[in-house]
Write an enzyme that holds these catalytic residues in place. Structure first.
Site, PDB file in Angstrom:
ATOM      1  N   ASP A   1      10.923  61.208   9.458  1.00  0.00           N
ATOM      2  CA  ASP A   1      10.468  61.851   8.216  1.00  0.00           C
ATOM      3  C   ASP A   1       9.093  61.358   7.769  1.00  0.00           C
ATOM      4  O   ASP A   1       8.548  60.393   8.332  1.00  0.00           O
ATOM      5  CB  ASP A   1      11.507  61.645   7.107  1.00  0.00           C
ATOM      6  CG  ASP A   1      12.026  60.213   7.025  1.00  0.00           C
ATOM      7  OD1 ASP A   1      11.403  59.313   7.608  1.00  0.00           O
ATOM      8  OD2 ASP A   1      13.058  60.005   6.373  1.00  0.00           O
TER       9      ASP A   1
ATOM     10  N   HIS B   1      22.188  59.217   2.393  1.00  0.00           N
ATOM     11  CA  HIS B   1      21.269  60.096   3.128  1.00  0.00           C
ATOM     12  C   HIS B   1      20.861  59.472   4.461  1.00  0.00           C
ATOM     13  O   HIS B   1      20.849  58.256   4.618  1.00  0.00           O
ATOM     14  CB  HIS B   1      20.052  60.499   2.273  1.00  0.00           C
ATOM     15  CG  HIS B   1      19.024  59.456   2.015  1.00  0.00           C
ATOM     16  ND1 HIS B   1      18.557  59.159   0.750  1.00  0.00           N
ATOM     17  CD2 HIS B   1      18.329  58.654   2.853  1.00  0.00           C
ATOM     18  CE1 HIS B   1      17.634  58.224   0.839  1.00  0.00           C
ATOM     19  NE2 HIS B   1      17.476  57.894   2.095  1.00  0.00           N
TER      20      HIS B   1
ATOM     21  N   GLU C   1      19.183  64.557   1.896  1.00  0.00           N
ATOM     22  CA  GLU C   1      19.886  64.137   0.695  1.00  0.00           C
ATOM     23  C   GLU C   1      21.264  64.821   0.612  1.00  0.00           C
ATOM     24  O   GLU C   1      21.511  65.826   1.296  1.00  0.00           O
ATOM     25  CB  GLU C   1      19.051  64.514  -0.534  1.00  0.00           C
ATOM     26  CG  GLU C   1      17.704  63.804  -0.618  1.00  0.00           C
ATOM     27  CD  GLU C   1      17.823  62.370  -1.155  1.00  0.00           C
ATOM     28  OE1 GLU C   1      18.840  61.699  -0.899  1.00  0.00           O
ATOM     29  OE2 GLU C   1      16.870  61.926  -1.814  1.00  0.00           O
TER      30      GLU C   1
ATOM     31  N   ASN D   1      22.758  56.544  -1.276  1.00  0.00           N
ATOM     32  CA  ASN D   1      23.565  57.739  -1.576  1.00  0.00           C
ATOM     33  C   ASN D   1      24.060  58.428  -0.303  1.00  0.00           C
ATOM     34  O   ASN D   1      24.540  59.553  -0.342  1.00  0.00           O
ATOM     35  CB  ASN D   1      22.768  58.727  -2.440  1.00  0.00           C
ATOM     36  CG  ASN D   1      21.537  59.301  -1.724  1.00  0.00           C
ATOM     37  OD1 ASN D   1      21.293  58.988  -0.566  1.00  0.00           O
ATOM     38  ND2 ASN D   1      20.769  60.132  -2.410  1.00  0.00           N
TER      39      ASN D   1
HETATM   40  C1  GLP Z   1      14.263  56.141   3.141  1.00  0.00           C
HETATM   41  C2  GLP Z   1      14.103  56.663   4.554  1.00  0.00           C
HETATM   42  C3  GLP Z   1      15.383  56.536   5.334  1.00  0.00           C
HETATM   43  C4  GLP Z   1      15.933  55.121   5.186  1.00  0.00           C
HETATM   44  C5  GLP Z   1      16.238  54.865   3.741  1.00  0.00           C
HETATM   45  C6  GLP Z   1      16.811  53.488   3.500  1.00  0.00           C
HETATM   46  O1  GLP Z   1      14.781  57.059   2.267  1.00  0.00           O
HETATM   47  N1  GLP Z   1      13.673  58.019   4.576  1.00  0.00           N
HETATM   48  O2  GLP Z   1      15.151  56.864   6.680  1.00  0.00           O
HETATM   49  O3  GLP Z   1      17.064  54.959   5.967  1.00  0.00           O
HETATM   50  O4  GLP Z   1      15.030  54.978   3.025  1.00  0.00           O
HETATM   51  O5  GLP Z   1      15.777  52.592   3.225  1.00  0.00           O
HETATM   52  P1  GLP Z   1      15.885  51.030   3.370  1.00  0.00           P
HETATM   53  O6  GLP Z   1      15.977  50.753   4.822  1.00  0.00           O
HETATM   54  O7  GLP Z   1      14.591  50.508   2.785  1.00  0.00           O
HETATM   55  O8  GLP Z   1      17.085  50.604   2.616  1.00  0.00           O
END
Ligand code: GLP
Length: 243
Positions: free
Chosen positions: A67, A136, A141, A134
């Site tokens: 992404d 995702h 989402e 959440n």
């Molecule tokens: C973002 C990314 C996801 C990731 C998520 C969790 O939203 N788009 O790919 O898994 O954050 O982030 P973190 O690893 O900082 O907890």
């Protein structure tokens, strides 16, 4: 789903690194689906360490990231393109022509379409994932259809807050409200999925993903149907699992 519970993030990142490096060694032309966020940072550091110490080469490896934030240029320090260069690509012998991150600027709809075509032609040998609090995956989402492909998404307020906490110097107003993300169908088409989750903040999402019903309300629950999905999580993220 195979669930591996590790003592801590370091042990989990070492295990994840063994899997990633194993795929690269087995097929020097492998196609890797990569992820951003704080979760894979230690894994990426270990992959760089392995490359330097053991010479694992990435020169013919292709990568596709999940992404990108909408509206951020590749050179923006909070863009995921920049993140990947900083945390991984700059430390490897990867050919930057083989690196793909969805475009967050320009004609994003058209670029998303091209991304889907490239993914169809270059099946992912592995997709690395983190998970949002959440549930995702990528930026898919709650409410995202399981048959979705790369598309523009509206970020949930909770995701904007989560991402401001760790990135964007805590400035919530600087976090883009939209992003471009591979869809759930793109992720499910990867031959193998490796999901990492660390910390108590992920425990509820992990429980839902592993033990809950398959529902669009918890996008990661789609992975229950993946034929080769490995979760490597720490004890805190595992604390609500019943088995
Ligand atoms: C973002 C990314 C996801 C990731 C998520 C969790 O939203 N788009 O790919 O898994 O954050 O982030 P973190 O690893 O900082 O907890």
């Amino acid at each position: 789903m195979e669930v591996i519970i590790c003592k801590n993030k370091d042990e989990a990142s070492t295990k994840a690194c063994e899997i990633m490096v194993g795929i690269v060694k087995e097929n020097p032309k492998a196609v890797l689906g990569l992820a951003t966020g704080s979760t894979p940072v230690q894994l990426y550091a270990k992959m760089i360490e392995d490359h330097k110490e053991n010479g694992t080469s990435y020169k013919d490896i292709q990568t596709y990231n999940l992404d990108e934030y909408f509206g951020l240029d590749q050179s923006h320090p909070q863009s995921y393109h920049y993140f990947m260069c900083h945390h991984l690509f700059n430390g490897l012998d990867i050919n930057m022509d083989n690196v793909h991150v969805p475009k967050g600027k320009g004609n994003v709809e058209e670029e998303a379409q091209k991304y889907n075509e490239m993914l169809a032609q270059n099946p992912l040998d592995i997709q690395l994932l983190g998970i949002g609090s959440n549930g995702h995956i990528g930026f898919n989402e709650p409410g995202t259809a399981f048959d979705s492909v790369t598309h523009v998404v509206d970020l949930k307020q909770s995701t904007i807050e989560d991402n401001a906490r760790l990135f964007f110097d805590g400035k919530i107003d600087d976090v883009p409200r939209q992003a471009v993300s591979m869809g759930i169908a793109n992720i499910m088409q990867a031959k193998k999925v490796l999901l990492l989750a660390f910390g108590e903040g992920k425990a509820e999402a992990v429980k839902g993903m592993v033990e809950g019903p398959k529902t669009v309300d918890l996008p990661a629950s789609a992975l229950q149907d993946h034929p080769d999905c490995v979760l490597i999580i720490d004890e805190d993220a595992a604390k609500l699992l019943s088995k």
